[in-house]
Structure formats: C-alpha cells, structure tokens
Design a protein around this motif. Sequence first.
Motif, PDB file in Angstrom:
ATOM      1  N   LEU A   1     -41.001 -41.373  51.966  1.00  0.00           N
ATOM      2  CA  LEU A   1     -42.140 -41.562  51.069  1.00  0.00           C
ATOM      3  C   LEU A   1     -41.701 -42.289  49.798  1.00  0.00           C
ATOM      4  CD1 LEU A   1     -45.123 -41.074  50.289  1.00  0.00           C
ATOM      5  CD2 LEU A   1     -44.340 -38.947  49.222  1.00  0.00           C
ATOM      6  N   ARG A   2     -40.539 -41.909  49.273  1.00  0.00           N
ATOM      7  CA  ARG A   2     -40.020 -42.581  48.072  1.00  0.00           C
ATOM      8  C   ARG A   2     -39.807 -44.071  48.339  1.00  0.00           C
ATOM      9  NH1 ARG A   2     -34.127 -41.644  45.561  1.00  0.00           N
ATOM     10  NH2 ARG A   2     -34.341 -42.934  43.714  1.00  0.00           N
TER      11      ARG A   2
ATOM     12  N   LYS B   1     -45.520 -46.739  40.177  1.00  0.00           N
ATOM     13  CA  LYS B   1     -45.648 -45.355  40.640  1.00  0.00           C
ATOM     14  C   LYS B   1     -44.269 -44.712  40.756  1.00  0.00           C
ATOM     15  CE  LYS B   1     -50.059 -45.831  42.988  1.00  0.00           C
ATOM     16  NZ  LYS B   1     -50.419 -47.147  42.587  1.00  0.00           N
TER      17      LYS B   1
ATOM     18  N   VAL C   1     -46.992 -38.008  43.146  1.00  0.00           N
ATOM     19  CA  VAL C   1     -46.745 -39.438  42.971  1.00  0.00           C
ATOM     20  C   VAL C   1     -47.600 -39.823  41.771  1.00  0.00           C
ATOM     21  CG1 VAL C   1     -46.934 -41.735  43.968  1.00  0.00           C
ATOM     22  CG2 VAL C   1     -46.351 -39.795  45.431  1.00  0.00           C
TER      23      VAL C   1
ATOM     24  N   VAL D   1     -42.231 -33.188  47.965  1.00  0.00           N
ATOM     25  CA  VAL D   1     -42.778 -34.115  46.990  1.00  0.00           C
ATOM     26  C   VAL D   1     -43.891 -33.381  46.256  1.00  0.00           C
ATOM     27  CG1 VAL D   1     -44.004 -36.293  46.656  1.00  0.00           C
ATOM     28  CG2 VAL D   1     -42.198 -36.131  48.372  1.00  0.00           C
TER      29      VAL D   1
ATOM     30  N   VAL E   1     -42.215 -41.144  42.259  1.00  0.00           N
ATOM     31  CA  VAL E   1     -42.254 -39.967  43.125  1.00  0.00           C
ATOM     32  C   VAL E   1     -41.441 -38.857  42.461  1.00  0.00           C
ATOM     33  CG1 VAL E   1     -41.664 -39.056  45.407  1.00  0.00           C
ATOM     34  CG2 VAL E   1     -42.445 -41.404  45.175  1.00  0.00           C
ATOM     35  N   THR E   2     -42.013 -37.656  42.432  1.00  0.00           N
ATOM     36  CA  THR E   2     -41.327 -36.507  41.861  1.00  0.00           C
ATOM     37  C   THR E   2     -41.038 -35.498  42.963  1.00  0.00           C
ATOM     38  OG1 THR E   2     -42.545 -36.839  39.807  1.00  0.00           O
ATOM     39  CG2 THR E   2     -41.451 -34.723  40.083  1.00  0.00           C
TER      40      THR E   2
ATOM     41  N   VAL F   1     -43.175 -45.871  48.363  1.00  0.00           N
ATOM     42  CA  VAL F   1     -43.720 -46.068  47.017  1.00  0.00           C
ATOM     43  C   VAL F   1     -42.966 -47.187  46.293  1.00  0.00           C
ATOM     44  CG1 VAL F   1     -44.008 -44.982  44.746  1.00  0.00           C
ATOM     45  CG2 VAL F   1     -44.660 -43.746  46.814  1.00  0.00           C
TER      46      VAL F   1
END
Length: 152
Positions: A19-20, A45, A83, A80, A47-48, A23
Amino acid sequence: MGLFQGFDIVASGLTAQRLRMDVIAENIANVNTTRTKGGDTYRRKIVTFEEKELDRGLTFEHVLHNKSQTYTTDGNGVKVTKVSEDYDSDFIMEYDPSHPDADENGYVAYPNVNTVTEMTNLIDASRSYEANTTAFRALKDMATSGISIGQR
C-alpha cells in the motif's frame, strides 16, 4: 507464537508496504497535477503505520503459571492507520502566466511532491517488502522441515 501467526505477521508487513508503494507511485504520477476533481492542487499523501495491538492483559507470570491454557493474541505485525495529505510542506510556486491554473500574479501552484524524496521512500518500502518476503521464505522452509521430520 504459532507457526501460522508468523505468516500472519509477515503478510501484514507485505500488505502495508505494498500500500505504501502504491501511494508513493500515486504521488510521483501526480507530480505535475495542478488541478484535481475538486479544483485544488494535488497534495502529497503519506501512509501511517501502527503496530497491531497485542493482548496486554496477560503478564509473563500469568502465562507461566497457567501452562495448560491456550493463549491467543489479537494479532501481531503492522497495520495502516491512515493515508493522509501532507499539509506541512508548501506547494511549489512557479511563474507561468500562460498556464490555465495561474493565479492573478502569474504563479502556478504545483504539488508538494519532491521526486527525490518519493524515490527514496520507494526504495525504502521496496527493501522492507523484500525483507518480509525473505522472512516468509524462512518461515516456509522451517514449516517444510518440520513436516519432513514427521515423515521419516
């Protein structure tokens, strides 16, 4: 920790890093996007990640004295949490009065995406993904070895 719990942990890392990377690819693809569907300039954006929570109610002593019970956790690994858009860095302003998105002074607001930073983050995410695949292979090899021991 059970064998399959290790696979779950690695799978969560693989999913999060994928996913990171998605993004980051979106950020790079929109490096020159001056207008989104909402009419604003594209914002970078971020990602956290967050550690998946364990069952914190169990102490080591409690588990040690109650050996006959089976304990499960709510999962391990990473998740995650969000975002989000980067509001800490400013848009890149360039003078181009002929651009359709130029303001009254002739400046165009370009996204706050730095390609070098994004590529560095992409390399980091890629290496993390590779580390998770290596851990997955090691777990798989251990499981295969355990199964083959039982067949002898």
